[in-house]
Structures are given as C-alpha cells and as structure tokens.
Scaffold this motif. Sequence first.
Motif, PDB file in Angstrom:
ATOM      1  N   ASN A  82       1.015  -1.235   0.238  1.00  0.00           N
ATOM      2  CA  ASN A  82       0.165  -0.036  -0.067  1.00  0.00           C
ATOM      3  C   ASN A  82       0.890   1.204   0.122  1.00  0.00           C
ATOM      4  OD1 ASN A  82      -1.918   1.850   0.030  1.00  0.00           O
ATOM      5  ND2 ASN A  82      -3.035   0.799   1.963  1.00  0.00           N
ATOM      6  N   TYR A  83       1.474   1.584  -1.306  1.00  0.00           N
ATOM      7  CA  TYR A  83       2.281   2.805  -1.200  1.00  0.00           C
ATOM      8  C   TYR A  83       1.494   3.938  -0.882  1.00  0.00           C
ATOM      9  CZ  TYR A  83       5.203  -0.704  -3.998  1.00  0.00           C
ATOM     10  OH  TYR A  83       5.943  -1.678  -4.425  1.00  0.00           O
ATOM     11  N   GLU A  84       0.437   4.173  -1.046  1.00  0.00           N
ATOM     12  CA  GLU A  84      -0.102   5.475  -0.784  1.00  0.00           C
ATOM     13  C   GLU A  84      -0.204   5.554   0.586  1.00  0.00           C
ATOM     14  OE1 GLU A  84      -4.870   7.213  -0.752  1.00  0.00           O
ATOM     15  OE2 GLU A  84      -4.215   5.913  -2.648  1.00  0.00           O
ATOM     16  N   MET A  99      11.432   6.843   2.315  1.00  0.00           N
ATOM     17  CA  MET A  99      11.005   7.233   1.146  1.00  0.00           C
ATOM     18  C   MET A  99      11.879   6.892  -0.036  1.00  0.00           C
ATOM     19  SD  MET A  99       7.841   8.142   1.155  1.00  0.00           S
ATOM     20  CE  MET A  99       7.375   7.321   2.683  1.00  0.00           C
ATOM     21  N   ALA A 100      13.096   7.211   0.245  1.00  0.00           N
ATOM     22  CA  ALA A 100      14.313   6.858  -0.563  1.00  0.00           C
ATOM     23  C   ALA A 100      14.237   5.450  -0.898  1.00  0.00           C
ATOM     24  CB  ALA A 100      15.592   7.237  -0.348  1.00  0.00           C
ATOM     25  N   ALA A 101      14.227   4.418   0.027  1.00  0.00           N
ATOM     26  CA  ALA A 101      13.985   3.185   0.130  1.00  0.00           C
ATOM     27  C   ALA A 101      12.801   2.686  -0.783  1.00  0.00           C
ATOM     28  CB  ALA A 101      14.344   2.247   1.336  1.00  0.00           C
ATOM     29  N   LEU A 102      11.763   3.412  -0.323  1.00  0.00           N
ATOM     30  CA  LEU A 102      10.337   2.956  -0.991  1.00  0.00           C
ATOM     31  C   LEU A 102      10.327   3.158  -2.318  1.00  0.00           C
ATOM     32  CD1 LEU A 102       7.392   2.141  -0.241  1.00  0.00           C
ATOM     33  CD2 LEU A 102       6.840   4.517  -0.092  1.00  0.00           C
ATOM     34  N   GLU A 103      11.029   4.204  -2.731  1.00  0.00           N
ATOM     35  CA  GLU A 103      10.943   4.581  -4.262  1.00  0.00           C
ATOM     36  C   GLU A 103      11.855   3.631  -5.210  1.00  0.00           C
ATOM     37  OE1 GLU A 103      10.118   6.607  -7.535  1.00  0.00           O
ATOM     38  OE2 GLU A 103       9.417   7.349  -5.682  1.00  0.00           O
ATOM     39  N   LYS A 104      12.633   2.946  -4.573  1.00  0.00           N
ATOM     40  CA  LYS A 104      13.402   2.035  -5.281  1.00  0.00           C
ATOM     41  C   LYS A 104      12.913   0.506  -5.223  1.00  0.00           C
ATOM     42  CE  LYS A 104      17.780   4.036  -4.085  1.00  0.00           C
ATOM     43  NZ  LYS A 104      19.236   3.620  -3.017  1.00  0.00           N
ATOM     44  N   CYS A 105      11.749   0.461  -4.431  1.00  0.00           N
ATOM     45  CA  CYS A 105      11.013  -0.836  -4.394  1.00  0.00           C
ATOM     46  C   CYS A 105       9.792  -0.953  -4.885  1.00  0.00           C
ATOM     47  CB  CYS A 105      10.929  -1.238  -2.750  1.00  0.00           C
ATOM     48  SG  CYS A 105      12.667  -1.588  -2.287  1.00  0.00           S
ATOM     49  N   LYS A 106       9.470   0.224  -5.730  1.00  0.00           N
ATOM     50  CA  LYS A 106       7.882   0.131  -6.766  1.00  0.00           C
ATOM     51  C   LYS A 106       7.744  -1.047  -7.436  1.00  0.00           C
ATOM     52  CE  LYS A 106       6.608   4.715  -5.219  1.00  0.00           C
ATOM     53  NZ  LYS A 106       6.020   5.997  -5.514  1.00  0.00           N
ATOM     54  N   THR A 107       8.922  -1.551  -7.933  1.00  0.00           N
ATOM     55  CA  THR A 107       8.558  -2.691  -8.895  1.00  0.00           C
ATOM     56  C   THR A 107       9.346  -3.943  -8.334  1.00  0.00           C
ATOM     57  OG1 THR A 107      10.794  -1.945  -9.813  1.00  0.00           O
ATOM     58  CG2 THR A 107       8.552  -0.983 -10.705  1.00  0.00           C
ATOM     59  N   GLN A 127      17.752  -4.248   0.431  1.00  0.00           N
ATOM     60  CA  GLN A 127      18.902  -4.153  -0.593  1.00  0.00           C
ATOM     61  C   GLN A 127      18.970  -2.542  -0.976  1.00  0.00           C
ATOM     62  OE1 GLN A 127      17.833  -6.731  -3.546  1.00  0.00           O
ATOM     63  NE2 GLN A 127      18.752  -8.651  -2.745  1.00  0.00           N
ATOM     64  N   ALA A 128      17.798  -2.012  -0.866  1.00  0.00           N
ATOM     65  CA  ALA A 128      17.663  -0.463  -1.277  1.00  0.00           C
ATOM     66  C   ALA A 128      18.547   0.261  -0.172  1.00  0.00           C
ATOM     67  CB  ALA A 128      16.273   0.139  -1.396  1.00  0.00           C
TER      68      ALA A 128
END
Length: 136
Positions: A82-84, A99-107, A127-128
Amino acid sequence: MCKKFLTFLALIVSTYATIPDYVPTELHDWMISMRNKCIQEAQITEADVDTYVISNNAQPMMCYMKCLMREARWMTPDHQVNYEVIGTMEFGDMKDIVMAALEKCKTFTDGKEPCETAYNFNVCLQQADPVHYFLP
C-alpha cells in the motif's frame, strides 16, 4: 515478585534495544506493539527476530513480515503493498530514509502467496538501504 519484575524489565530493555537510535521515540510503542502481536501470530520467538538475516526465507519469518506490514497498513487486504498509505505516514526524521528506499522498491517481484510478497518487499527494502533496514 522481584524475579517477575526483573524478567519484565529485561524484556522491555531487550525490546527497546532492537529499535535503532534513528527511529523517533514516538514510534517505539507502536513498533513494539506490532512486534509482540506478530511474534505470537507467526509463532516465532524474539530471538528469531533479533538474530534474523534477510537471506533466511523461512515461512514463519516471511509471515512475520506479512503481519508487520498488515498491522502497519503497509499491505492491503488483498495483499498488495500500500504505497499510498506508506507515503502519508508520519516517520519523523526517518521520512527521507523511508521514502528513498520505498522509491527503489515500487517494482519488486510479488510472491506466490502473501507471506512471500511481504518477504520480497523486505528484501528489496534491505537491498535499497542496508544501513537503515531493520525488523522491529
């Protein structure tokens, strides 16, 4: 009575010791509550969590991660990240780190079942940002 108190005190100290210094103190109680609930649900021990290494994909630990994500609302009822919700959470000084780690894990790669999806997401987060990644 004294022995019970000392055991309780040791449990509190060891639990708080697992939370890194950079985590805002206002999040500690929330993380400890999730940790306690999910340890019971996954039928693991605190030692299992405290000594965990991300390369261990044992089912109970993957399901512990799923429980944490569900309790934090990081996972939807249909087992999607749930990225939102994650993006709108209050992380205090950790916001930029998360947020930086999350951005790398959207896929990241979904798993074959919800516990594996939670594990794969956590592997991606680790890993991020291996410096800041931890399991509460």
